[in-house]
Structures are given as C-alpha cells and as structure tokens.
Design a protein around this motif. Sequence first.
Motif, short mmCIF file in Angstrom:
data_model
loop_
_atom_site.label_atom_id
_atom_site.label_comp_id
_atom_site.label_asym_id
_atom_site.label_seq_id
_atom_site.Cartn_x
_atom_site.Cartn_y
_atom_site.Cartn_z
N LYS A 213 0.70 -0.95 -0.02
CA LYS A 213 -0.02 0.01 0.01
C LYS A 213 0.88 1.23 -0.08
O LYS A 213 0.12 2.42 -0.09
CB LYS A 213 -0.81 0.09 1.18
N TYR A 214 2.20 1.16 0.08
CA TYR A 214 3.16 2.33 0.34
C TYR A 214 3.13 2.86 -1.16
O TYR A 214 3.73 2.15 -2.04
CB TYR A 214 4.36 2.01 0.90
N PRO A 215 2.93 4.15 -1.25
CA PRO A 215 2.99 4.75 -2.85
C PRO A 215 4.30 5.00 -3.26
O PRO A 215 4.42 5.33 -4.48
CB PRO A 215 2.08 5.70 -2.81
N LEU A 216 5.41 5.05 -2.28
CA LEU A 216 6.51 5.92 -2.73
C LEU A 216 7.47 4.62 -3.32
O LEU A 216 7.39 3.39 -2.78
CB LEU A 216 7.47 6.43 -1.70
N GLN A 217 8.15 4.71 -4.53
CA GLN A 217 9.01 3.54 -4.93
C GLN A 217 10.10 3.49 -3.88
O GLN A 217 10.83 4.30 -3.49
CB GLN A 217 9.92 4.11 -6.23
N LEU A 218 10.47 2.31 -3.62
CA LEU A 218 11.22 2.06 -2.45
C LEU A 218 12.45 0.97 -2.84
O LEU A 218 12.24 -0.03 -3.72
CB LEU A 218 10.57 1.01 -1.41
N ASN A 219 13.62 1.30 -2.73
CA ASN A 219 15.02 0.40 -2.79
C ASN A 219 15.07 -0.40 -1.08
O ASN A 219 14.32 0.15 -0.28
CB ASN A 219 16.16 0.97 -3.20
N PHE A 220 15.52 -1.19 -1.21
CA PHE A 220 15.84 -1.99 0.26
C PHE A 220 17.19 -1.93 0.71
O PHE A 220 18.24 -2.37 -0.15
CB PHE A 220 15.31 -3.48 0.07
N ALA A 221 17.46 -1.72 1.99
CA ALA A 221 18.73 -1.71 2.58
C ALA A 221 18.71 -3.00 3.60
O ALA A 221 17.79 -2.95 4.63
CB ALA A 221 19.19 -0.35 3.53
N LEU A 222 19.81 -3.71 3.52
CA LEU A 222 19.71 -4.88 4.22
C LEU A 222 21.17 -4.85 5.04
O LEU A 222 21.93 -4.38 4.73
CB LEU A 222 19.93 -6.24 3.45
N PRO A 223 20.87 -5.49 6.20
CA PRO A 223 22.01 -5.39 7.17
C PRO A 223 23.30 -6.72 6.94
O PRO A 223 22.94 -7.92 6.64
CB PRO A 223 21.69 -5.60 8.56
N ILE A 224 24.53 -6.33 6.97
CA ILE A 224 25.50 -7.49 6.89
C ILE A 224 26.54 -7.02 8.16
O ILE A 224 27.72 -7.66 8.13
CB ILE A 224 26.33 -7.45 5.70
N TYR A 225 26.16 -6.38 9.19
CA TYR A 225 26.83 -6.04 10.45
C TYR A 225 26.65 -6.76 11.39
O TYR A 225 25.66 -7.57 11.32
CB TYR A 225 26.72 -4.57 10.56
N SER A 226 27.32 -6.83 12.61
CA SER A 226 27.24 -7.64 13.66
C SER A 226 27.64 -6.82 14.73
O SER A 226 28.27 -5.87 14.46
CB SER A 226 27.90 -8.85 13.55
#
Length: 334
Positions: A213-226
């Motif tokens: 339902k979110y109208p804004l174009q989204l890219n995704f940030a994923l974590p690789i830290y610990s």
Amino acid sequence: MKKGFLLSVFFFLLTACNRNDKPIIAFYYWKTTFKLSEKEKVTLEENNVSKIYIRYFDIDLHPKTKVPFPVSPIHFKEKPTAYNIVPVVYLKNQVLLQPNLNIDDLAQKTVNFINTINQKNNLNGQEIQIDCDWTLATKTIYLEFIEKIKKLSHKKLSATIRLHQVKYFKKTKIPNVDSGVLMYYNIGTISADSSNSIYEKKIADRYLKSLKKYPLQLNFALPIYSWAVHIKNQKVIGLKSKLNVSDLQKDTNFVKIKTNYFRVKHANYKGGTFYEKDDLLKTEAITAADLTEMAEDLNENSAQAPKEIIFYDLDEFNLNNYEKNIFEQVVSCF
C-alpha cells in the motif's frame, strides 16, 4: 502441440532467469575516513558495484549552544572517482524538536556543506540522501526540510524509511523525494534476552503486508553487520561493534555458555572496554540464510520491484563473515 507447449514453458523460464531488470548491488559506507581496503575493492569489483552511499556527516545539536552543527564529516584519503557517490546526511530527530529552529538556514547550510566536501574532493554526484527517523512530533518540519533541500540542491533526492513509517504512512506522511530506502534492520529491541535486535522476523512480519500500500518507490537496505550486547546483572550497558563469535571463541577471557552468549571468565580490557568477571556478551549477527529470507519476504510483499539493494555496510570486518557470492544470491531473490 504438447512439444510446442513445453518449448514455450522452457523459453519463458529461461528468459525469466536471465532478466536484466534485477536490482543493482550497492553499499553504504559509514566510516569517517574513506579509504578502501583490498578486500573492499575486490568485493566492489566482483559484484559490479558502481554506486556507494557515503555518510558525509551527521547533524546534531551542539551540547552547549543547542544550535545544529555537522558532526564527524567524512575525510577522503582516496578519491572514489570510479563510483557514483551519493552523499548521505544523518539528521538526528532531536534537532527537529528544537524550538524556533530556522529550517531555511539548516537546509542551506546542509547543502552548502555537501557542496564544499564535493568540491574539495572533485566529486559531483547527482543524488543526495537524507537519513532521519522522524516522528509524529517532527513530521511537519521534516517534510519542510526535505522540500528546502530539494529546491536548493537541484539534485535527485532520496530518504531513508523505517517500517513504522511504511505501516502508518497516513499519519507519519511521505517525504517529497524521488525514492525511498527501506531500512530493513534494527527491527527488534536491544535487550538481555535471546532476541536479535538487528532482525526479528516475527516483528518484521507485522509490517510487511503494508508495503503493497506504500505509494513511494522503495529500494531496500539489508544488514551485513554484527555486534555484541554488553550485559551486566541482566541489564544492557552498551553495544560493541566489530565483535563476533569467532573473536570471543579465541579469547580465553571469555567462555561460551550457550548459543551467542559468552560469560567473562577473567576481568579484562578488550577493544577499549573493561569487562568485569561474570559480565555477559550476547552476539547478534545476520546469517546468509537470514539475508535470503529477508529478500524473499520483501520480494513477496512489495508493490514494485526495487531498483537497488543496498548492503549496510561496506567494511572488511563485515565482508569476512560471508561467502563472496552472497550479494548476488540475495539480489537473485528479487
């Protein structure tokens, strides 16, 4: 006819697996000095990375004057001229809560400082990203800040988006930017229990269906830290970055007592921190399986396909925890 049907199915599957519309791989760079290690350079090359989001500076309140000022600006020891560089400015929400904040002045100084860093280092990016976890109390002034930045910079503008801002976007509103980046981490609560504050699927699942339902174009940030959570008497007293299971297993001052938990066997200093006997360290990390799961869930619930998957963050310490093809594997889920 049957043979023709099978050939059609085969052709469809073949073309689907070789689509050129997969999202690109990008990285955040979150250190105060830009200098790539050999491992980091190789990772960028092997994954055909052309875009790096570099934290330029934070905006915080001066402890004495309570006036907004830039904190720890980036210093380039080498020029990233081979890459498309996107300056990222982390705006602390408490700045927006300051009474009588001059938002025009703040926006102008923000753009000026970005331009100064770019000019000094012969950089000319076409995009700026604002990172801010704005709230209901600051949404109006934040949205105004975004408008000012967009007008002054004459560049493409992106903004980081949190899960709660997706689910309740009618209340939190949507910034007037060209695209958003969903920060798909720091989902849980930092605590002494066995939960993982970086990623908890049960919590994430409460928000995922809102993505459609979110109208804004989204890219995704994923974590690789610990990191490791420092616990004393069942209370969290701090977070220790760049400290993982293998580090603690090699150190005789710590003993593993259960999955991801280590007890301090002997009082000691490690990484500039003093640990007393019987303190606990709980390690929190993201496995390759976690990353795949995150990607599959996001892909299943997204209204639009992302153009970029941005990994947080580019650091040799983080890269050493994964097989070199992990980034391609994750992107292939979209």
